[in-house]
Design a protein around this motif. Structure first.
Motif, short mmCIF file in Angstrom:
data_model
loop_
_atom_site.label_atom_id
_atom_site.label_comp_id
_atom_site.label_asym_id
_atom_site.label_seq_id
_atom_site.Cartn_x
_atom_site.Cartn_y
_atom_site.Cartn_z
N THR A 113 0.81 -1.52 -0.06
CA THR A 113 -0.44 0.05 0.04
C THR A 113 0.93 1.38 -0.23
O THR A 113 0.46 2.50 -1.04
N SER A 114 1.57 1.27 0.75
CA SER A 114 3.07 2.71 0.84
C SER A 114 3.77 3.14 -0.93
O SER A 114 3.92 3.48 -1.19
N ILE A 115 4.09 1.61 -0.91
CA ILE A 115 4.44 1.45 -2.22
C ILE A 115 3.77 2.14 -3.60
O ILE A 115 4.33 2.49 -4.19
N TYR A 142 4.08 5.27 -6.17
CA TYR A 142 4.38 5.48 -7.19
C TYR A 142 2.63 5.90 -8.50
O TYR A 142 2.82 6.21 -9.33
N TYR A 143 1.93 5.30 -7.86
CA TYR A 143 0.45 5.26 -8.18
C TYR A 143 -0.66 5.61 -7.68
O TYR A 143 -1.63 4.95 -7.88
N PRO A 144 -0.38 6.48 -6.32
CA PRO A 144 -2.06 6.82 -5.89
C PRO A 144 -2.91 7.09 -6.03
O PRO A 144 -3.89 6.71 -5.53
N SER A 194 1.55 5.00 4.31
CA SER A 194 1.90 6.34 3.42
C SER A 194 2.72 6.14 2.38
O SER A 194 3.88 5.70 2.32
N ALA A 195 2.90 7.60 1.46
CA ALA A 195 3.52 7.52 0.13
C ALA A 195 4.92 7.70 0.88
O ALA A 195 5.92 7.29 0.01
#
Length: 270
Positions: free
Chosen positions: A175-177, A181-183, A241-242
């Motif tokens: 989820t963080s990755i 990369y592609y939110p 999180s991002a």
């Protein structure tokens, strides 16, 4: 002079003859198409390919000509066959596919290969085929299982206590990755917390393909939907999180590029 192209699929045939030589390192990204949580895209191969591209770029910055093969999007079949819309291939089919890919590359002297893996169900076929080729012609192919490595890195990045809150299927690392990369394709409004007290066949579920009896963890043919009906097990995606995704991918890329520079590019010479 090195081409700016990193994906083998984008090379012309003449560029392939020119740049895919004995010094070239080939990355083989692979993942799966399965339930990654109600909020996350099913294709974790998207993340594996993004990480592979960044590793290739970083390895090139270290002076190593590095390219990536087309990603294998379908994972080796396991307990995630219950994922609605998921597509998996049998372990035998995946082994045959990897064997054919290795053979195609080896035929042209491209033996400096690193697998960038994003799915647990791929580990067995990767190990089997890599061992076969080491015994067959001495080709030594290592594999980075990204998420297994990530669970350990997260303990350092977040601290053990915070990492335990977010780490798990449907949580970190994917989820963080993904947020890094592609939110735009994640749906955080659909997030679900991990379940409590899941039971199957009258027994407590102890994870994927596992049950618990008298304090012992037993392997059992439990499908993913029985363990994690919303695709989440262990960590809660609310803690992802991002920022964590960027810190994590930075570490993965550093490890991958360093490994390519120090070992893969040298043919694992002693």
């Amino acid at each position: 002079m090195m081409t700016d192209k990193i994906k083998i699929a984008e090379l012309t045939s003449e560029e392939a003859r020119q740049y895919l030589n004995k010094d070239a390192v080939i990355l083989l990204p692979m993942g799966s198409l399965e339930d990654q949580g109600t909020h996350a895209p099913m294709g974790d191969y998207l993340a594996a390919e993004c990480v592979a591209l960044d590793i290739a770029r970083a390895a090139r910055a270290e002076g190593v000509p590095t390219f990536i093969a087309p990603v294998i999007p379908f994972g080796g079949a396991d307990y995630f066959g219950s994922s609605h819309g998921g597509i998996a291939i049998s372990q035998a089919t995946l082994s045959a596919l990897l064997d054919d890919m290795f053979a195609s590359l080896a035929r042209h002297g491209l033996t400096k290969i690193l697998v960038i893996n994003g799915h647990g169900g791929n580990v067995g076929p990767i190990n089997d085929v890599s061992l076969k080729w080491r015994q067959k012609n001495g080709m030594f192919v290592a594999s980075m299982y990204l998420w297994q490595i990530s669970y350990e890195l997260l303990k350092d990045i977040l601290g053990p206590e915070q990492a335990a809150k977010s780490s798990g299927h449907g949580g970190d690392p994917l989820t963080s990755i993904g947020l890094h990369y592609y939110p735009e394709i994640l749906r955080l409004d659909l997030r679900q917390a991990p379940p409590n007290g899941q039971k199957a066949m009258g027994l407590e579920v102890a994870g994927f393909a596992a049950i618990k009896y008298d304090g012992a963890r037993l392997q059992a043919p439990i499908e993913a939907i029985e363990s994690a009906p919303h695709g989440v097990w262990g960590g809660d995606p609310v803690h992802c999180s991002a920022e964590t995704g960027k810190a994590l991918t930075d570490r993965l890329v550093k490890i991958g590029a360093g490994f390519i520079r120090d070992h893969v590019s040298k043919g694992f010479a002693a």
